[in-house]
Design an enzyme around this catalytic site. Structure first.
Site, PDB file in Angstrom:
ATOM      1  N   TRP A   1      92.240 103.398  39.130  1.00 63.97           N
ATOM      2  CA  TRP A   1      92.183 103.508  37.673  1.00 63.97           C
ATOM      3  C   TRP A   1      92.367 104.962  37.230  1.00 63.97           C
ATOM      4  CZ3 TRP A   1      93.113  99.027  38.318  1.00 63.97           C
ATOM      5  CH2 TRP A   1      92.298  97.913  38.250  1.00 63.97           C
TER       6      TRP A   1
ATOM      7  N   ASN B   1      96.266  96.901  33.561  1.00 63.33           N
ATOM      8  CA  ASN B   1      95.784  96.025  34.611  1.00 63.33           C
ATOM      9  C   ASN B   1      95.656  94.600  34.080  1.00 63.33           C
ATOM     10  OD1 ASN B   1      94.459  95.130  37.075  1.00 63.33           O
ATOM     11  ND2 ASN B   1      92.567  95.127  35.863  1.00 63.33           N
ATOM     12  N   GLU B   2      96.467  93.691  34.630  1.00 61.47           N
ATOM     13  CA  GLU B   2      96.430  92.254  34.339  1.00 61.47           C
ATOM     14  C   GLU B   2      96.532  91.926  32.843  1.00 61.47           C
ATOM     15  OE1 GLU B   2      92.973  90.704  36.356  1.00 61.47           O
ATOM     16  OE2 GLU B   2      94.009  90.721  38.288  1.00 61.47           O
TER      17      GLU B   2
ATOM     18  N   TYR C   1      95.215  85.761  44.421  1.00 59.25           N
ATOM     19  CA  TYR C   1      93.793  85.437  44.631  1.00 59.25           C
ATOM     20  C   TYR C   1      93.613  83.933  44.849  1.00 59.25           C
ATOM     21  CZ  TYR C   1      92.335  90.104  43.127  1.00 59.25           C
ATOM     22  OH  TYR C   1      92.143  91.464  43.033  1.00 59.25           O
TER      23      TYR C   1
ATOM     24  N   GLU D   1      97.667  93.465  44.132  1.00 57.66           N
ATOM     25  CA  GLU D   1      96.292  93.067  44.458  1.00 57.66           C
ATOM     26  C   GLU D   1      96.356  91.817  45.317  1.00 57.66           C
ATOM     27  OE1 GLU D   1      93.353  92.654  41.399  1.00 57.66           O
ATOM     28  OE2 GLU D   1      94.030  94.424  40.285  1.00 57.66           O
TER      29      GLU D   1
ATOM     30  N   TRP E   1      92.982  94.231  47.890  1.00 61.42           N
ATOM     31  CA  TRP E   1      91.857  94.416  46.976  1.00 61.42           C
ATOM     32  C   TRP E   1      90.592  94.029  47.732  1.00 61.42           C
ATOM     33  CZ3 TRP E   1      91.466  96.397  42.070  1.00 61.42           C
ATOM     34  CH2 TRP E   1      90.181  96.339  41.502  1.00 61.42           C
TER      35      TRP E   1
END
Length: 467
Positions: A129, A246-247, A327, A367, A409
């Protein structure tokens, strides 16, 4: 020697000895150095919240990375295009690096250890970040355009340490989630300033004042001159790429035009300030409602209604490479391991194919998260999914396809447990996973050995480990 209570060390030395020492100090002109050392110690203990730092006088050479169609190349300005090194990535996430670099001492040592250990595993890119918005003690942006210099110096430290260890950074510029401020904080700032802003955090993507806030932030980051190295961020080769968000999700507009327009505008804005670095979106990789191909690849019907679209968002002219997350444990939690591995395999194949045939751009799985369980079976499951991803990237590299790399991640070091989640682990505490990571690094290196600059800066982690 007998110690005399209340006497200084010089009181206890023979006169001739002390006189000789003093003469040596004068002859070697060491008194000024002693004075500087004592002053530094004084400043450290009296200004502990913002300890004194000294500039870096020398940094190792590092070349920039560029995208050439579906591949990354390390740009050697002294060589023709056909002789540039192709670059496939094995990397990781440690989002917490700036946070731990704010304070000198043990917390900064954890950052140094993480980057050093990453290099020892042959990893070449770390995503982290470059934001923390709001009123927290370690917030970087306290209010629109107002920054905490102490935190900025923490980010300076991360960049300098990354270059020291031959690691390149993907720096993410804002969060879709409310963690570390995110788009919700930008909306609150606009409301507090009296602007007519809807309560939906999706107004982040459309309100003119909020867009100006974001642009001002981006400009401050890109024009920042590192307090340690003196190098502007826009000129720093240890920065691999800027990630817009991010996302990003804009679920109030599931057909995706609002997010698409924002990404187009902000990617162009970044490029107007910095032509040397790559730009990516930060997508999860979901296919949108307007995509005829790919909906069956999504983990569920819900994924198409989030306002993002992998193909459309990644096709923007100023987006240099596509980003995807993975994920399976979270997205299809009730499926067994075989089904999760099958989903992941198809997910990776689909996006690599899109990179090759539709987008004509590299694809990084930025990720890759799998659950970490306390029992040994859980660790075995983690290795199964990670190996599935690694095999796909390795096959892509061997065939010179668009699957350009994968980032775990996330990795931690000892003492950084406050940043842990269900997918975090200390790699060297898990021998089977550590071995898997190192093997992936080494076999990618075996294909593109001259692409790995870190071997010049650290002991070669693949010596004796190449497949």
């Amino acid at each position: 020697m007998e110690v005399i209570k209340g006497a200084t060390i010089t009181d206890q030395l023979p006169t001739a000895c002390y006189s000789g020492m003093a003469s040596d100090w004068r002859d070697k002109k060491l008194y000024p150095l002693l004075g500087i050392l004592l002053l530094s110690i004084f400043l450290y203990f009296n200004l502990g919240s913002n300890p004194i730092t000294f500039p870096i006088l020398w940094q190792s050479h590092m070349d920039f990375v560029s995208a050439n169609s579906t591949h990354f190349i390390i740009v050697n300005p002294r060589a023709p295009l056909e002789n540039q090194s192709t670059f496939y990535i094995n990397g990781w996430n440690s989002y917490w690096l700036m946070q731990e670099s704010v304070w000198a001492g043990p917390s900064r040592s954890r950052v140094s250890k993480m980057l050093k250990k990453g290099a020892e595993m042959g990893l070449t890119v770390c995503r982290t970040w470059a934001f923390n918005d709001g009123v927290g003690p370690n917030a970087l942006q306290i209010s629109p355009g107002v920054f905490n210099e102490r935190v900025f110096r923490g980010l300076d430290y991360v960049i300098v340490e990354a270059r020291k260890h031959g690691i390149r950074l993907i720096l993410s510029l804002v969060n879709n989630l409310s963690n570390f401020g995110g788009k919700a904080q930008y909306v609150r700032w606009a409301q507090e300033a009296g602007h007519n802003v809807s309560s939906s955090t999706d107004s982040f993507f459309s309100h003119p004042m909020i867009k100006d806030y974001y642009k001002a932030y981006v400009k401050a980051i890109l024009s920042r001159k590192n307090s340690l190295s003196g190098v502007k961020y826009a000129e720093e080769p240890a920065i691999f790429a800027w990630e817009l968000m991010n996302e990003p999700r804009c679920s109030s507009s599931s057909s995706a035009p609002i997010l698409q327009a924002w990404l187009d505008e902000m990617a162009a804005f970044v490029k107007s300030l910095d032509q040397k670095h790559l730009v990516t979106v930060g997508l999860e990789g979901f296919y949108g409602l307007n995509t005829t191909k790919g909906l069956e690849v999504n983990p569920g019907e819900w994924a198409a209604s989030l306002g993002s679209d992998f193909i459309q968002n990644s096709a923007i002219e100023n987006i240099d490479f596509a980003s995807v997350h993975a994920y399976p444990d979270s997205w299809i939690p009730h499926d067994d391991m075989e089904a999760k591995a099958h989903f992941l395999s198809r997910w990776v194949d689909s996006h690599i194919s899109d990179g090759d045939h539709v987008l004509k751009k590299p694809v990084i799985f930025t990720e890759v998260g799998t659950l970490v369980h306390a029992d040994n079976q859980g660790l075995a499951d983690k290795d199964i999914l990670l190996k599935t991803m690694y095999e796909k990237i390795y096959e892509s590299a061997k065939k010179r396809q668009a699957g350009a790399g994968a980032l775990i991640w996330q990795l931690l070091v000892e003492g950084a447990g406050e940043y842990s989640d269900r997918f975090s682990f200390v790699a060297w505490d898990n021998p089977s996973t550590y071995k898997l990571i190192l093997k992936q690094s080494c076999r990618l290196k075996s294909i593109f050995a001259k692409s790995i600059q870190s071997q010049k800066l650290n002991k070669d982690p693949c010596s004796g480990n190449l497949p």
